[in-house]
Design a protein around this motif. Sequence first.
Motif, mmCIF file in Angstrom:
data_model
loop_
_atom_site.group_PDB
_atom_site.id
_atom_site.type_symbol
_atom_site.label_atom_id
_atom_site.label_comp_id
_atom_site.label_asym_id
_atom_site.label_seq_id
_atom_site.Cartn_x
_atom_site.Cartn_y
_atom_site.Cartn_z
ATOM 1 N N VAL A 88 -1.968 -29.046 -33.406
ATOM 2 C CA VAL A 88 -2.475 -28.086 -34.392
ATOM 3 C C VAL A 88 -1.317 -27.246 -34.913
ATOM 4 O O VAL A 88 -0.563 -26.651 -34.144
ATOM 5 C CB VAL A 88 -3.551 -27.167 -33.778
ATOM 6 N N VAL A 89 -1.206 -27.185 -36.241
ATOM 7 C CA VAL A 89 -0.206 -26.364 -36.911
ATOM 8 C C VAL A 89 -0.925 -25.586 -38.007
ATOM 9 O O VAL A 89 -1.987 -26.006 -38.474
ATOM 10 C CB VAL A 89 0.946 -27.231 -37.491
ATOM 11 N N SER A 90 -0.359 -24.458 -38.397
ATOM 12 C CA SER A 90 -0.975 -23.683 -39.476
ATOM 13 C C SER A 90 0.079 -22.977 -40.299
ATOM 14 O O SER A 90 1.226 -22.814 -39.869
ATOM 15 C CB SER A 90 -1.957 -22.651 -38.914
ATOM 16 N N SER A 91 -0.342 -22.551 -41.457
ATOM 17 C CA SER A 91 0.434 -21.607 -42.251
ATOM 18 C C SER A 91 0.633 -20.357 -41.393
ATOM 19 O O SER A 91 -0.086 -20.144 -40.416
ATOM 20 C CB SER A 91 -0.375 -21.273 -43.515
ATOM 21 N N ASP A 92 1.580 -19.535 -41.777
ATOM 22 C CA ASP A 92 1.829 -18.314 -41.008
ATOM 23 C C ASP A 92 0.990 -17.127 -41.476
ATOM 24 O O ASP A 92 1.111 -16.035 -40.927
ATOM 25 C CB ASP A 92 3.316 -17.946 -41.063
ATOM 26 N N LEU A 93 0.117 -17.314 -42.455
ATOM 27 C CA LEU A 93 -0.746 -16.231 -42.917
ATOM 28 C C LEU A 93 -1.948 -16.102 -41.985
ATOM 29 O O LEU A 93 -2.503 -17.097 -41.520
ATOM 30 C CB LEU A 93 -1.183 -16.474 -44.358
ATOM 31 N N VAL A 94 -2.363 -14.877 -41.717
ATOM 32 C CA VAL A 94 -3.347 -14.590 -40.670
ATOM 33 C C VAL A 94 -4.670 -15.335 -40.864
ATOM 34 O O VAL A 94 -5.312 -15.722 -39.888
ATOM 35 C CB VAL A 94 -3.560 -13.063 -40.508
ATOM 36 N N ARG A 95 -5.091 -15.551 -42.086
ATOM 37 C CA ARG A 95 -6.354 -16.276 -42.292
ATOM 38 C C ARG A 95 -6.257 -17.710 -41.791
ATOM 39 O O ARG A 95 -7.242 -18.284 -41.328
ATOM 40 C CB ARG A 95 -6.807 -16.196 -43.745
ATOM 41 N N ALA A 96 -5.055 -18.297 -41.851
ATOM 42 C CA ALA A 96 -4.842 -19.659 -41.336
ATOM 43 C C ALA A 96 -4.573 -19.645 -39.835
ATOM 44 O O ALA A 96 -5.105 -20.484 -39.098
ATOM 45 C CB ALA A 96 -3.699 -20.328 -42.077
ATOM 46 N N THR A 97 -3.761 -18.703 -39.356
ATOM 47 C CA THR A 97 -3.452 -18.683 -37.918
ATOM 48 C C THR A 97 -4.703 -18.399 -37.099
ATOM 49 O O THR A 97 -4.907 -19.018 -36.056
ATOM 50 C CB THR A 97 -2.350 -17.652 -37.577
ATOM 51 N N ALA A 98 -5.531 -17.482 -37.551
ATOM 52 C CA ALA A 98 -6.756 -17.153 -36.812
ATOM 53 C C ALA A 98 -7.722 -18.334 -36.819
ATOM 54 O O ALA A 98 -8.370 -18.623 -35.805
ATOM 55 C CB ALA A 98 -7.417 -15.911 -37.404
ATOM 56 N N THR A 99 -7.815 -19.031 -37.952
ATOM 57 C CA THR A 99 -8.679 -20.215 -38.015
ATOM 58 C C THR A 99 -8.152 -21.289 -37.067
ATOM 59 O O THR A 99 -8.921 -21.906 -36.319
ATOM 60 C CB THR A 99 -8.764 -20.744 -39.457
ATOM 61 N N ALA A 100 -6.844 -21.516 -37.076
ATOM 62 C CA ALA A 100 -6.250 -22.515 -36.173
ATOM 63 C C ALA A 100 -6.502 -22.137 -34.720
ATOM 64 O O ALA A 100 -6.872 -22.995 -33.908
ATOM 65 C CB ALA A 100 -4.755 -22.644 -36.447
ATOM 66 N N ASP A 101 -6.327 -20.868 -34.390
ATOM 67 C CA ASP A 101 -6.575 -20.430 -33.011
ATOM 68 C C ASP A 101 -8.031 -20.671 -32.614
ATOM 69 O O ASP A 101 -8.316 -21.059 -31.480
ATOM 70 C CB ASP A 101 -6.232 -18.951 -32.847
ATOM 71 N N ALA A 102 -8.954 -20.480 -33.567
ATOM 72 C CA ALA A 102 -10.380 -20.647 -33.273
ATOM 73 C C ALA A 102 -10.766 -22.097 -33.014
ATOM 74 O O ALA A 102 -11.734 -22.358 -32.295
ATOM 75 C CB ALA A 102 -11.217 -20.082 -34.422
ATOM 76 N N ILE A 103 -10.014 -23.052 -33.567
ATOM 77 C CA ILE A 103 -10.377 -24.464 -33.409
ATOM 78 C C ILE A 103 -9.450 -25.242 -32.486
ATOM 79 O O ILE A 103 -9.667 -26.421 -32.259
ATOM 80 C CB ILE A 103 -10.465 -25.180 -34.776
ATOM 81 N N THR A 104 -8.428 -24.607 -31.946
ATOM 82 C CA THR A 104 -7.452 -25.332 -31.127
ATOM 83 C C THR A 104 -8.053 -25.865 -29.829
ATOM 84 O O THR A 104 -7.845 -27.025 -29.482
ATOM 85 C CB THR A 104 -6.218 -24.450 -30.836
ATOM 86 N N GLY A 105 -8.792 -25.046 -29.110
ATOM 87 C CA GLY A 105 -9.330 -25.498 -27.825
ATOM 88 C C GLY A 105 -8.209 -25.934 -26.900
ATOM 89 O O GLY A 105 -7.228 -25.223 -26.713
#
Length: 190
Positions: A46-63
Amino acid sequence: MSRFFWVRHGPTHANAMVGWSDIPADLSDQARIARLMAHLPGDALVVSSDLVRATATADAITGARERLPHDADLREIHFGDWEMQAFDTIPDQENLRSFWDQPGDVRPPNGESWHEVSARVDRAVARLLARYPGRDLIAVAHFGAILTQVQQALQVDAYEAFSHRIDNLSVTDLHWDGIRWHAGAINHIP
């Protein structure tokens, strides 16, 4: 073969052009987050943009998946002086229409053009493919960043790429066979 599962971040509820502004996503729909998480491959990185809306979404789905460092090259279009403005409040409507109707070299004042966004996201994808060949990757990003890759996979012009919807918390899967991209589902809502 490498597969990219592009996930658009959770909704911001902003009624403006949101590019590099760092505003949070609404991730309150836990049932939808759970469906999204279950839909994605369990062994993907899992990788994301560094903007909080993307990082928080990535954190929520990483498991239990491995989380890679944020990548600023996966950011949304930089809207420059148009940032956080509603479409109808932009003073130069002719330039605004050209930006969306003839995407390419047209740019917002102090922002970036479609070609610049595409080159930036392409660099990130090339780095990820080189570092993790043959792996599945979940990339949590933004409308514009995802469309740059849809454009490549479908081999269409930018205007046609803009005709595709990329909803919040949707999945667009694109496959790299080592020579070219292939599109799977675009804007799939799990």
